[in-house]
Design an enzyme around this catalytic site. Structure first.
Site, PDB file in Angstrom:
ATOM      1  CG  HIS A  80      -1.679   1.309   1.348  1.00 10.64           C
ATOM      2  ND1 HIS A  80      -2.821   1.568   0.611  1.00 10.64           N
ATOM      3  CD2 HIS A  80      -1.462   2.434   2.096  1.00 10.64           C
ATOM      4  CE1 HIS A  80      -3.269   2.774   0.909  1.00 10.64           C
ATOM      5  NE2 HIS A  80      -2.473   3.317   1.800  1.00 10.64           N
ATOM      6  CG  ASP A  98     -11.917   5.069   6.911  1.00 14.98           C
ATOM      7  OD1 ASP A  98     -11.268   5.747   7.719  1.00 14.98           O
ATOM      8  OD2 ASP A  98     -11.727   5.107   5.684  1.00 14.98           O
ATOM      9  NE  ARG A 128      -9.563  11.794  10.134  1.00 15.54           N
ATOM     10  CZ  ARG A 128      -8.782  10.998   9.398  1.00 15.54           C
ATOM     11  NH1 ARG A 128      -9.245   9.840   8.957  1.00 15.54           N
ATOM     12  NH2 ARG A 128      -7.551  11.358   9.103  1.00 15.54           N
ATOM     13  CB  SER A 153      -8.178   6.236   7.863  1.00 19.35           C
ATOM     14  OG  SER A 153      -8.816   6.272   6.613  1.00 19.35           O
ATOM     15  CE  LYS A 186      -9.045   3.068   3.209  1.00 23.63           C
ATOM     16  NZ  LYS A 186      -9.504   4.079   4.173  1.00 23.63           N
TER      17      LYS A 186
END
Length: 434
Positions: free
Chosen positions: A82, A161, A168, A183, A187
């Site tokens: 990621h 989220d 946010r 967050s 995932k």
């Protein structure tokens, strides 16, 4: 138990229990805790942070607010790489086929690009007919055959989220390190992987502009991953200038393919080799990164990695001949060259501004509903540290007749030339947990 008492504890820097965190998030998800109270809680977290244990409970509740995904039909060591996002980041396109050629796989969720950063889905969709897996069964079949399985994000994955991020975004709490970590990791942890490799970008083109903040985020995500007993490593990598040479969807596809042919830019090739080698270390196939790089080099040189990309493209409905005939990809009608105005060395290529200029050409989205132009983009003819003479090409701009003054002004601001010799930039800045 009341939401106001939990908010007060966090305001006063007291540690919350699992029961308190679960109560607050459950009540918010069900609509019983109003936005104004959750906003107060998020602001308290922004200022006072969370312990690793608090963050684990918070993230656990995020994960199980929706579906979780595993892949019982796969027989590969699955790696989820990621990236926190950047300009010219086509890493997955080149890395996933290498995983496949090395007997591993990647099964992951990817997104479309927004703003000055590009999305993996957009780059692959520059191939005519290409469609990502729409079901888990399709994804598993592709992973087993090619080592690569990618799906778009679903609203059923970590829905809490999405609800919290919207809040946010309007309460100035997006930059909170614990909330960012939760967050991202929510995932990642909702989808099965045998190893997680996080690439945290640092610099002008990244969400994290300085290395201290990026290191704090990487360390927080690493500790969170370990709290869930995951096999995880975090890299801090340079995004002060664009990654590689190409920015723009079809241009980045070509660069990734060329990298699988052994012809990639030095910085991008170095990153790909290192990430793939790290995956081999985490699997237990090699003892260190250097021996891993030898294995990576072999599957590049013998063409196995490129063959895996061809198979993935074919299995996804695209024409694998794009790997040999780039005319099958969208091509811009016009090309202009941005040249050096004086002799010297390139001191800075501001990644954010270059990404913004590419977006103005149509390569990216200002809003999620914008239609992108896969053909346009920018090629870096030179990188930081390169010596130039006046009039030398710095950037090539590929466009479809929409080269506005605003684009050129943005690029002029992005390029800084110094009379003093400038050192070339390293791509990998730190490794946490490796």
């Amino acid at each position: 138990m009341r939401a106001v008492d939990i908010i007060q504890k966090k305001r006063d820097k007291e540690i919350l229990t699992k029961e308190e965190i679960n109560f607050l998030l459950e009540e918010y998800l069900e609509g019983n805790t109003p936005d104004y109270q959750m906003s107060s809680f998020l602001m308290a977290v922004y200022f006072n942070g969370m312990t690793t244990e608090e963050l684990k409970y918070f993230t656990e509740k995020m994960i199980y607010s929706g579906d979780t995904i595993d892949f019982p039909g796969t027989h590969k060591f699955l790696v989820d790489k990621h990236s926190t996002g950047g300009v010219g980041d086509k890493t997955t396109i080149a890395l996933a086929p290498i995983f496949g050629a090395l007997g591993m796989g990647t099964a992951k969720l990817s997104g479309k690009g927004l703003g000055h950063t590009g999305g993996t889905i957009d780059k692959f969709e520059s191939i005519e007919g290409f469609k990502f897996s729409r079901t888990k069964e399709e994804l598993i079949k592709l992973v087993n055959e090619t080592g690569t399985g990618i799906m778009g994000y679903s609203d059923k994955i970590v829905p809490l989220d999405k609800k919290l991020y919207s809040l946010r975004d309007v309460t100035a709490t997006v930059p909170s390190i614990p909330l960012i970590a939760s967050s991202i990791m929510g995932k990642k942890l909702a989808v099965h992987a045998d190893a997680i490799i996080l690439d945290v970008k640092v610099g002008s083109g990244a969400f994290m502009k300085n290395i201290d903040e990026a290191r704090e985020l990487a360390e927080t995500m690493y500790e969170l991953g370990k709290a869930f007993d995951r096999n995880i490593v975090c890299f801090l990598t340079n995004m002060d200038q664009p990654l590689g040479e190409a920015v723009g969807n079809s241009l980045e596809m070509i660069e990734a393919i060329e990298t699988l042919k052994g012809n990639g830019p030095e910085d991008f090739t170095d990153l790909i080799y290192t990430l793939a080698s790290q995956a081999l270390v985490m699997k237990g196939d090699t003892a260190d990164l250097e021996s891993g790089k030898q294995k990576v080099r072999k599957v590049i040189e013998n063409g196995q990695a490129l063959d895996m990309l061809r198979k993935f493209i074919k299995g996804s409905g695209g024409n694998p001949s794009v790997c040999d005939d780039y005319s099958l990809l969208p091509k811009a009608k016009e090309k202009d060259v941005f040249r050096a105005t004086k002799d010297g060395y390139i001191e800075h290529l501001n990644a954010e501004l270059i990404g913004r200029a590419a977006m103005m050409l149509g390569a990216g989205r200002a809003t999620k509903d914008d239609i992108i132009d896969h053909s346009v983009g920018i090629i870096m003819c030179s990188k930081v540290g390169d010596k130039l003479e006046k009039g030398a090409a710095i950037l090539e701009i590929f466009h479809n007749g929409n080269l506005r003054d605003e684009v050129l002004e943005t690029l002029a601001e992005a390029v800084v030339i110094s009379e003093e010799k400038i050192d070339k930039q390293e791509i990998i800045l730190e490794i946490i947990g490796g």
